[in-house]
Design an enzyme around this catalytic site. Structure first.
Site, PDB file in Angstrom:
ATOM      1  N   TYR A   1     -21.456  12.685  19.267  1.00  0.00           N
ATOM      2  CA  TYR A   1     -21.723  11.333  19.774  1.00  0.00           C
ATOM      3  C   TYR A   1     -22.829  11.347  20.825  1.00  0.00           C
ATOM      4  O   TYR A   1     -22.691  10.776  21.901  1.00  0.00           O
ATOM      5  CB  TYR A   1     -20.455  10.744  20.402  1.00  0.00           C
ATOM      6  CG  TYR A   1     -19.397  10.404  19.390  1.00  0.00           C
ATOM      7  CD1 TYR A   1     -19.568   9.318  18.540  1.00  0.00           C
ATOM      8  CD2 TYR A   1     -18.246  11.154  19.275  1.00  0.00           C
ATOM      9  CE1 TYR A   1     -18.602   8.994  17.597  1.00  0.00           C
ATOM     10  CE2 TYR A   1     -17.268  10.840  18.332  1.00  0.00           C
ATOM     11  CZ  TYR A   1     -17.461   9.748  17.497  1.00  0.00           C
ATOM     12  OH  TYR A   1     -16.520   9.426  16.571  1.00  0.00           O
TER      13      TYR A   1
ATOM     14  N   TYR B   1      -8.932   3.244  16.178  1.00  0.00           N
ATOM     15  CA  TYR B   1      -9.686   4.486  16.005  1.00  0.00           C
ATOM     16  C   TYR B   1      -8.759   5.494  15.338  1.00  0.00           C
ATOM     17  O   TYR B   1      -7.671   5.783  15.855  1.00  0.00           O
ATOM     18  CB  TYR B   1     -10.184   5.057  17.346  1.00  0.00           C
ATOM     19  CG  TYR B   1     -10.832   6.398  17.135  1.00  0.00           C
ATOM     20  CD1 TYR B   1     -12.141   6.478  16.653  1.00  0.00           C
ATOM     21  CD2 TYR B   1     -10.132   7.576  17.329  1.00  0.00           C
ATOM     22  CE1 TYR B   1     -12.722   7.706  16.384  1.00  0.00           C
ATOM     23  CE2 TYR B   1     -10.712   8.815  17.068  1.00  0.00           C
ATOM     24  CZ  TYR B   1     -12.004   8.867  16.595  1.00  0.00           C
ATOM     25  OH  TYR B   1     -12.571  10.085  16.317  1.00  0.00           O
TER      26      TYR B   1
ATOM     27  N   ASP C   1      -0.141   6.431  13.908  1.00  0.00           N
ATOM     28  CA  ASP C   1      -1.073   7.473  14.330  1.00  0.00           C
ATOM     29  C   ASP C   1      -0.816   7.734  15.816  1.00  0.00           C
ATOM     30  O   ASP C   1      -1.296   7.000  16.683  1.00  0.00           O
ATOM     31  CB  ASP C   1      -2.506   7.011  14.068  1.00  0.00           C
ATOM     32  CG  ASP C   1      -3.534   8.052  14.482  1.00  0.00           C
ATOM     33  OD1 ASP C   1      -3.147   9.073  15.093  1.00  0.00           O
ATOM     34  OD2 ASP C   1      -4.734   7.842  14.214  1.00  0.00           O
TER      35      ASP C   1
ATOM     36  N   LYS D   1      -3.895  16.305  19.214  1.00  0.00           N
ATOM     37  CA  LYS D   1      -4.328  16.357  20.606  1.00  0.00           C
ATOM     38  C   LYS D   1      -3.471  17.246  21.517  1.00  0.00           C
ATOM     39  O   LYS D   1      -3.713  18.433  21.572  1.00  0.00           O
ATOM     40  CB  LYS D   1      -4.510  14.947  21.150  1.00  0.00           C
ATOM     41  CG  LYS D   1      -5.723  14.259  20.483  1.00  0.00           C
ATOM     42  CD  LYS D   1      -6.355  13.175  21.333  1.00  0.00           C
ATOM     43  CE  LYS D   1      -7.759  12.866  20.850  1.00  0.00           C
ATOM     44  NZ  LYS D   1      -7.825  11.893  19.766  1.00  0.00           N
TER      45      LYS D   1
HETATM   46  C1  LIG Z   1      -8.454  11.741  18.436  1.00  0.00           C
HETATM   47  C2  LIG Z   1      -7.797  10.864  17.437  1.00  0.00           C
HETATM   48  C3  LIG Z   1      -7.930  11.094  16.057  1.00  0.00           C
HETATM   49  C4  LIG Z   1      -8.825  12.161  15.487  1.00  0.00           C
HETATM   50  O1  LIG Z   1      -8.432  13.431  15.856  1.00  0.00           O
HETATM   51  P1  LIG Z   1      -9.488  14.643  15.756  1.00  0.00           P
HETATM   52  O2  LIG Z   1      -8.683  15.848  16.091  1.00  0.00           O
HETATM   53  O3  LIG Z   1     -10.569  14.342  16.735  1.00  0.00           O
HETATM   54  O4  LIG Z   1     -10.002  14.657  14.354  1.00  0.00           O
HETATM   55  C5  LIG Z   1      -7.247  10.263  15.193  1.00  0.00           C
HETATM   56  N1  LIG Z   1      -6.473   9.268  15.656  1.00  0.00           N
HETATM   57  C6  LIG Z   1      -6.323   9.024  16.969  1.00  0.00           C
HETATM   58  C7  LIG Z   1      -5.424   7.921  17.410  1.00  0.00           C
HETATM   59  C8  LIG Z   1      -6.991   9.798  17.899  1.00  0.00           C
HETATM   60  O5  LIG Z   1      -6.872   9.529  19.210  1.00  0.00           O
END
Ligand SMILES: *Cc1c(COP(=O)(O)O)cnc(C)c1O
Length: 442
Positions: free
Chosen positions: A26, A154, A253, A282
């Site tokens: 980015y 996202y 998610d 994460k």
């Molecule tokens: C960071 C994130 C992703 C993507 O995860 P990566 O490990 O960066 O591919 C997907 N969904 C959410 C809600 C996120 O915060």
């Protein structure tokens, strides 16, 4: 702590050597300042090549929940490295992955029980999408293949996950093809059930498209990288009811919200809703190694059981179930278990809430949002101070720059102590008061 930030000691040889060759994430290379060279890190602090220490306000994209170089994480990885780093997960098994899947399933409400391990969050979301679509395909309803996602969402950087991100405001605006009739449906996410118009529109879209909808995907309670927007838990219960009524899978998610970021271990715990699939990532390994997963319910898993080999889930990353990453995840989960993780985050929430409240009085500040170990200050687009400005005040903070707003946010390590939290708060208040308060913009 901050005086030498622009000195040449911040250009170590290795940074100079890599600069013409490293393509940064980015990053507008034509205008961006060079990245800050980190040589080590400890607790909540990043140590730069000239010895400057910055308190990390975003915990390496929300991952470093226990702080950096935590001895238990480091030693778990070292011990596992001495035994087994990795074996392919196809046809082979190892203890770290087996026990981790069982442990994660045990933390989640039944019937969420089947864990598919991958190497990144985006891939976990891809797998969750595949699970939902293929479940319908396997059971004779291949037309149910579209997915409903929300404005402000996202879900990752790969093509399918980009298509789920906010089509107007997100970071992937350039890639969205809204005319694609088979692409995702984007709907406004009601902030609460009191938002009658948004709820009615949502209900209408789901009813009208139920015949072709495989799933609804949402970041529960907090839309993260798309703008740090909060919504009520009641919205999630409403989504569950809608999905049940129309035979649509519900995907949570929780890659950003999982592992106590907002208070409860998972947002689904706070909401009291069991989705069909949940994605985690994460903080799973406490910011040490790449690992994520998609966890599915029993009944979804059983849609893949058949004599027909082609009904198997068609996915298998090379580094699936990496043993080092699984060992790190166990150690990270041990560290969460060893403290009152909920109380620790509640305490951070109280401190952030009190400290940031005065920002509401600044004319340029549109909103201040705090939940758990997450604080966000929303400003007009193009007005957030730069990372360099925050670094000069001893903090590493990287604002989100969206089309409709700039959002300066803090998601510090859960383990941050009061001294370092004060540095972050001071940097945020100081930079915003100096730069934005006067209406001077950047
Ligand atoms: C960071 C994130 C992703 C993507 O995860 P990566 O490990 O960066 O591919 C997907 N969904 C959410 C809600 C996120 O915060």
């Amino acid at each position: 702590m901050t005086s030498s930030l622009s000195s040449s000691s911040l250009s170590p040889d290795w940074l100079v050597q890599g600069a013409p060759h490293v393509w940064r994430p980015y990053c507008q290379h034509q205008t961006a300042p060079p990245p800050l060279p980190v040589v080590t890190a400890h607790g909540s602090r990043l140590v730069l090549s000239d010895g400057t220490e910055l308190v990390d306000g975003i915990a390496s994209w929300w991952t470093a929940a226990h702080g950096y170089q935590h001895p238990q994480l480091v030693s778990a990885i070292q011990q596992q490295a001495g035994r087994l780093c990795h074996v392919a997960f196809g046809g082979l098994a190892h203890a770290q992955a087996s026990t981790l899947c069982a442990r994660l399933a045990g933390m989640l409400p039944a019937p969420l029980s089947r864990v598919f391990l991958v190497e990144s969050g985006s891939v976990a979301v891809e797998v969750a999408l595949k699970m939902c679509r293929q479940a319908f395909a396997n059971t004779g309803r291949p037309q149910k293949r579209r997915v409903l996602a929300f404005e402000g969402a996202y879900h990752g950087d790969t093509f399918a996950t980009m298509a789920l991100c906010d089509p107007h405001d997100g970071m992937h605006r350039a890639f969205v093809d809204l005319d694609d009739p088979r692409g995702p449906l984007h709907v406004h996410l009601p902030a609460s059930l009191d938002d009658r118009a948004a709820v009615a529109a949502l209900d209408g879209v789901v009813a009208a498209h139920a015949h072709e909808l495989a799933g609804i995907i949402v970041e529960p309670l907090l839309q993260g990288a798309g703008g740090m927007r909060l919504h009520d838990a009641s919205v999630l219960r409403h989504l569950r009811a809608l999905c049940d009524a129309h035979d649509v899978k519900l995907i949570f998610d929780e890659i950003a919200t999982g592992f106590f970021r907002l208070g409860a271990r998972f947002a689904l715990d706070e909401a009291g809703v069991v989705p069909d699939v949940v994605t985690l990532g994460k903080a799973l390994t406490g910011g040490t190694l790449p690992l994520a997963c998609a966890v599915a319910r029993d009944d979804l898993f059983s849609c893949f059981l058949a004599d027909d080999a082609s009904h198997a889930l068609q996915h298998g990353p090379t580094y699936m179930g990496n043993a080092l990453a699984c060992a790190a995840a166990h150690a990270s989960l041990d560290l969460f278990d060893a403290v009152d993780a909920v109380a620790r985050v509640r305490r951070l929430e109280g401190r952030l809430r009190d400290a940031l409240a005065p920002l509401r009085a600044l004319p340029m500040v549109r909103d201040v949002r705090v939940k758990g170990a997450m604080a966000a200050v929303e400003l007009p687009p193009g007005t957030a101070p730069s990372s360099t400005t925050f670094a000069a005040r001893g903090a590493f903070i990287r604002p989100l720059r969206l089309a409709s707003a700039d959002v300066v946010y803090l998601t510090p390590p859960h383990s941050i102590d009061d001294v370092d939290l004060d540095v972050l708060i001071g940097a945020l208040l100081g930079a915003l008061t100096a730069e934005v308060g006067g209406g001077r913009g950047r």
